[in-house]
Design an enzyme around this catalytic site. Structure first.
Site, PDB file in Angstrom:
ATOM      1  N   GLU A  66       0.895  -1.179  -0.057  1.00 32.03           N
ATOM      2  CA  GLU A  66      -0.102   0.052  -0.115  1.00 32.03           C
ATOM      3  C   GLU A  66       0.888   1.308  -0.121  1.00 32.03           C
ATOM      4  OE1 GLU A  66      -2.874  -0.604  -0.810  1.00 32.03           O
ATOM      5  OE2 GLU A  66      -2.959  -2.575  -0.326  1.00 32.03           O
ATOM      6  N   GLY A  67       2.079   1.226  -0.593  1.00 27.93           N
ATOM      7  CA  GLY A  67       2.819   2.318  -0.684  1.00 27.93           C
ATOM      8  C   GLY A  67       3.918   2.135   0.502  1.00 27.93           C
TER       9      GLY A  67
END
Length: 596
Positions: A441-442
């Protein structure tokens, strides 16, 4: 076998004293929220996690998921039955809109259950967790017909959902995606491409899997501006809601991962699969960010959850393991050795874990209330204020939260010494599972860049100034001299973060590498101050409870002791982090690439 007990008591304290859950009766979804209801939900949810999910965590990690010759995937033994119980208990629809069969409780209550589930069995929690994110995207940008068709079965848990972004050649830079969508005569689209790292991409827990897939339509710009979002189900859904033919989407393989073995992380192949556009053409990235922002908060919760699970087991071990004598004399004279919890360095690791987990729980739930207010507060200005704050804090909760969560899990493994390195004790699983939270998620480096490059200056820095003002106002209001142990170091740390903001404004624009080189140090500074703010709130509430003659003085005294630890041993780090930030990019960027 590792143990897990849901921290219901601590959570109830945070919800009332820090998050202010019961102060928002005018907000839709909060009307029926009472202390009795919340305690009942948390107690039952905690019981389910401890008795059903936690016993599956270690064996599920060892067995992993199995991909079969036909491309189907089965989850580890016991997961299918646990998921059935999860759905029958209504846990998947806890915060969903009642119009789609949900219970309509605040997001904040859902965040609590996310922690309990992730701490007891992180891999299991990813199956319904990804589905909640997909539901959110459909709820916000879907047409009325799409909502009616897709959401009720997803809320019930009969269907689950995924998010499909990453491809073999691109991760963060989604403008590079190659998955294509070709229009069909009937209004559907034909989706072709390969996605990787797709959590819960294929499994046997639900009847259908609803994939949300990023792709580019013909003639679209070859950049992030040309991305559209599509609903691509595993099975085509007939007009009457029944399942039809298998769609042209398949699991090519399961990734061999360091952790979360019990979640099927798949390579997904789309071979002309039938899809339906979700939202507007070439507005797919904005729609997907609805999922991603929710997922980033969820990943921050995972960092907290793995830290707390590791902490609980480290405490049990430290109380029972007899090794050596206390430096100040025997504490267990009837035995040849004392429990290792008497040793200062063991205490250091346990107190750091306690200070982080309790502080982070408070920050997560304080932030979760901001999510609820940003969506449903009756006043537009209140919604905007809440959105400013949670937008600013999301990369901190995800990035700082998972960095510290992994540190805590590793230190708790260290408490067990050699036994912590042996798989049967389960501590290695907490470390391995916590590690992915810093990546997906980053990555946390991306979170830090998002914080300093976008969030600090967003809307003229309005959110940043609001948050700094809130911390400053609470410090000013804390006039009780008994709080000096936390107010003084927090005030100094707040000064460090304010100086850091000014340095970034002056030096980051002149040379963007300065911002990039100092982003992680700044994010950690901000995380320390954010947790310090929460410890100020908890300390204030604890003193008030003790003054009022609480029936549980030990609980509140322990809060104050832990707050003292955080104030004395964690908050001073902002000074050295500020020095790292102000060192700039020169030494980071000086060495030519060929010399590495």
């Amino acid at each position: 076998m590792p143990l897990y007990r849901a921290p219901v008591k601590d959570t109830l304290f945070v919800l009332e004293a820090v998050a202010g859950l019961y102060n928002h009766g005018n907000v839709p979804g909060f009307e029926a929220v009472s202390p009795d209801l919340v305690e009942a939900v948390l107690s039952e949810g905690g019981k389910f996690c401890a008795e059903v999910l936690a016993p599956l965590n270690l064996p599920g990690d060892r067995q992993g998921c199995t991909r079969h010759a036909d491309g189907s995937v089965t989850a580890p033994d016991g997961f299918r039955e646990a998921y059935r119980q999860f759905c029958e208990g209504g846990w998947g629809g806890l915060i969903a809109d009642p119009h789609h069969g949900g219970q309509g409780l605040p997001y904040t209550i859902g965040a609590v259950l996310q922690e309990f589930i992730a701490a007891s069995n992180m891999a299991f929690g990813m199956y319904p967790g990804l589905s909640e994110g997909a539901q959110a995207a459909i709820e916000v940008v879907g047409s009325p017909e799409q909502k009616a068709k897709w959401l009720p079965p997803m809320v019930q848990g009969r269907w689950t959902g995924t998010m499909n972004l990453t491809e073999p050649h691109c991760g963060t830079d989604l403008g590079l995606i190659r998955t294509r969508a070709e229009p069909n005569a009937d209004g559907t689209w034909s989706i072709t491409g390969t996605k990787i790292f797709i959590s819960a991409g294929e499994h046997d827990l639900s009847e259908n899997i609803i994939h949300l897939v990023l792709a580019k339509t013909p003639g679209a710009p070859d950049s992030v501006k040309g991305i559209s979002l599509f609903i691509v189900p595993k099975f085509i859904v007939n007009d009457d809601g029944s399942l039809g033919a298998r769609n042209a989407v398949s699991c090519g393989s399961i990734e061999h991962k360091m952790g979360i073995h019990a979640n099927a992380t798949c390579v997904m192949n789309y071979d002309g699969a039938t899809g339906w556009m979700l939202g507007e053409e070439m507005k797919g990235l904005a729609a997907m960010f609805i999922m991603m922002n929710a997922a980033r908060l969820g990943v921050g919760i995972q960092g907290l959850a793995q830290a707390d699970a590791a902490y609980q087991n480290a405490v049990e071990y430290a109380k029972s393991r007899l090794q050596g004598r206390s430096l100040t004399g025997p504490k267990n004279p009837d035995c040849k050795a004392d429990p290792i919890i008497v040793h200062p360095d063991v205490r250091r690791m346990l107190m750091d874990a306690r200070a982080y987990t309790e502080g982070m729980r408070a920050l997560v739930l304080w932030g979760a209330i901001r999510v609820d207010l940003s969506r449903k507060a009756p006043d537009a200005a209140e919604r905007e204020l809440a959105d400013d704050l949670i937008s600013l804090l999301t990369p901190v909760i995800k990035g700082y939260g998972t960095d510290r969560g992994y540190e805590v899990a590793t230190n708790c493994q260290q408490v067990l010494g050699g036994h912590g390195y042996i798989a049967e004790w389960g501590m290695d699983q907490f470390v391995r599972d916590a590690r992915i939270a810093m990546i997906y998620e980053g990555t946390n480096g991306i979170q830090a860049l998002d914080l300093v490059g976008r969030k600090l200056g967003s809307k003229g820095g309005r959110g940043t100034q609001t948050w700094l003002g809130l911390v400053g106002a609470d410090l000013a209001a804390a006039s009780d001299e008994r709080l000096a142990f936390i107010t003084q170091p927090l005030a100094r740390a707040l000064g460090d973060i304010q100086a850091g903001v000014m340095w970034l404004l002056q030096n980051g624009m002149a040379n963007p590498d300065n911002a990039g080189a100092g982003a992680t140090a700044f994010m950690r500074m901000m995380g320390h101050v954010a947790l310090g703010h929460m410890w100020l709130k908890m300390s204030t509430a604890s003193l008030a409870a003790l003054d009022a003659g609480t029936s549980d003085p030990d609980f509140f005294s322990a809060k104050l002791t832990t707050a003292r630890f955080f104030a004395a041993r964690v908050l001073p780090e902002t000074q050295s982090l500020k020095s790292q930030l102000e060192a700039g990019a020169e030494t980071v960027m000086a060495l030519p690439a060929e010399m590495f």
